[in-house]
Design an enzyme around this catalytic site. Structure first.
Site, PDB file in Angstrom:
ATOM      1  N   TRP A   1       4.751 -34.583 -19.355  1.00  0.00           N
ATOM      2  CA  TRP A   1       4.312 -34.808 -17.981  1.00  0.00           C
ATOM      3  C   TRP A   1       2.837 -35.220 -17.851  1.00  0.00           C
ATOM      4  CZ3 TRP A   1       0.835 -32.765 -14.409  1.00  0.00           C
ATOM      5  CH2 TRP A   1       1.029 -33.188 -13.084  1.00  0.00           C
ATOM      6  N   ASP A   2       1.995 -34.928 -18.825  1.00  0.00           N
ATOM      7  CA  ASP A   2       0.558 -35.226 -18.640  1.00  0.00           C
ATOM      8  C   ASP A   2      -0.008 -35.917 -19.878  1.00  0.00           C
ATOM      9  OD1 ASP A   2      -1.766 -35.247 -17.159  1.00  0.00           O
ATOM     10  OD2 ASP A   2      -2.418 -33.255 -17.801  1.00  0.00           O
ATOM     11  N   LEU A   3       0.753 -36.861 -20.463  1.00  0.00           N
ATOM     12  CA  LEU A   3       0.294 -37.467 -21.706  1.00  0.00           C
ATOM     13  C   LEU A   3      -0.598 -38.675 -21.422  1.00  0.00           C
ATOM     14  CD1 LEU A   3       0.646 -36.608 -24.630  1.00  0.00           C
ATOM     15  CD2 LEU A   3       2.117 -38.574 -24.932  1.00  0.00           C
TER      16      LEU A   3
END
Ligand SMILES: Nc1ncnc2c1ncn2[C@@H]1O[C@H](COP(=O)(O)OP(=O)(O)O)[C@@H](O)[C@H]1O
Ligand SMILES: [Mg+2]
Length: 322
Positions: A200-202
């Protein structure tokens, strides 16, 4: 064992925690020195360098009792962060940092030490950096999500429920139309939310190199805020990286589409569905801004939405003024 000298909680982290969580954030920050001391004592850790932090976590370089290097990551447990240990365990060090220990009570994590000076932000070739992200995303989302994670279906329903009130907050008709189009895109893919393990936060800052060349992969993901869902919902952080690299090309929408195509090719995603999930992610950002008191759609979010419009059959994304 940790603070021989009590740790100083960086002012910027306190400010960020207050911004994200208000008084709760400040209270939690005040408790950090005691939490660090108790956790280090339990796990037999000693300090080994200056603290680092992101928006919400304090990360302390430490040595374990056997002399090996690690970091202690302290962060509030909330719906976004709660799944981090579950995801790291599921990946088992493949494509992501290892998790030697974890305390479910406080959320404290003992992590493999990586090199914070070498993130993907330091890789000057933008295409090479995007390819690294694409390969990591392919590896990470190759896993089925373990039970217990929040799901994209829940997230999607929460977003759709917020749309009517958000519409009232938007001042301009163009913005209202774009909001409606983003919501429509999400409604189309909502029936098949997917079951993959999403990071989700790459973004570039959440990919670090190991401390030394060796058996580990050259790049590893840190800091997941995981979800069970469709990998199409993973692409937005990769698109928005290092915006200046896109701007200098002179054709920002084209540069965005090149990144998008590279990611969807590498991940073997169905492009029309990936467009819709990316628009859903734009919707998530827009709703956050509005919840924070905004009354317009941020230009970056609009640019991404418009750049991807026309990439799916029958796009209803409008292009005001053109
Ligand atoms: N395993 C690690 N090894 C070395 N440094 C790390 C590690 N994990 C995090 N850091 C450092 O701490 C910073 C914040 O950690 P991160 O997990 O990204 O938290 P946040 O959720 O606050 O962004 C990172 O940007 C990096 O500089
Ligand atoms: Mg981070």
């Amino acid at each position: 064992m940790l603070p021989v000298v009590p740790i100083q909680v960086p002012e910027a982290l306190v400010a960020s925690l207050v911004e994200c969580h208000g008084t709760d954030g400040r209270v939690w920050a005040e408790g950090l020195p005691a939490l660090a001391a108790a956790t280090a004592d339990r796990w037999g850790l000693r300090p080994d360098g200056p603290p680092a932090h992101g928006a919400v976590a304090l990360v302390l370089p430490v040595r374990r009792a056997d002399g090996s290097r690690a970091v202690l990551k302290l962060q509030r447990v909330d719906e976004e962060t709660a799944g981090e240990p579950l995801a790291l365990r599921a990946w088992g060090g493949r494509g992501a940092v290892r998790l030697p220990d974890h305390d479910p009570g406080t959320g404290s994590m003992l992590l493999e030490r990586l090199d914070p000076a070498r993130s993907l932000l330091a890789l000057p070739d933008d295409r090479a950096a995007t390819l690294v992200l694409a390969d990591l995303l392919a590896e990470l989302t190759g896993h089925r999500a373990p039970p217990g994670l929040r799901t994209l279906a829940e997230v999607a329903d929460g977003l759709l429920a917020e749309v009517p009130a958000a519409r009232e907050r938007l001042a301009g008709e163009d913005d209202r139309r774009l909001l409606a189009d983003l919501a429509a895109a999400l409604r189309e893919v909502r029936p098949e939310p997917g079951d993959r393990l999403l990071h989700w936060d790459l973004h570039y800052g959440n990919v670090l190199a190991p401390t030394a060349p060796g058996p580990r992969a050259p790049w590893l993901a840190i800091d997941p805020k995981p979800l069970a869902g469709d990998p199409g919902f993973e692409l937005l952080p990769a698109l928005g990286n290092r915006w200046s690299d896109l701007a200098v090309t002179g054709d920002l929408p084209r540069a965005l589409r090149l990144r998008f195509d590279l990611l969807t090719d590498r991940l073997a995603l169905d492009r029309p569905r990936a467009v819709r999930w990316t628009l859903a992610r734009v919707l998530q950002n827009v709703l956050w801004d509005l919840a924070d008191g905004g009354s317009v759609i941020d230009g970056t979010q609009r640019t991404i939405a418009e750049a991807l419009s026309g990439r799916e059959d029958g796009s209803r994304i409008t292009r005001p003024g053109r």
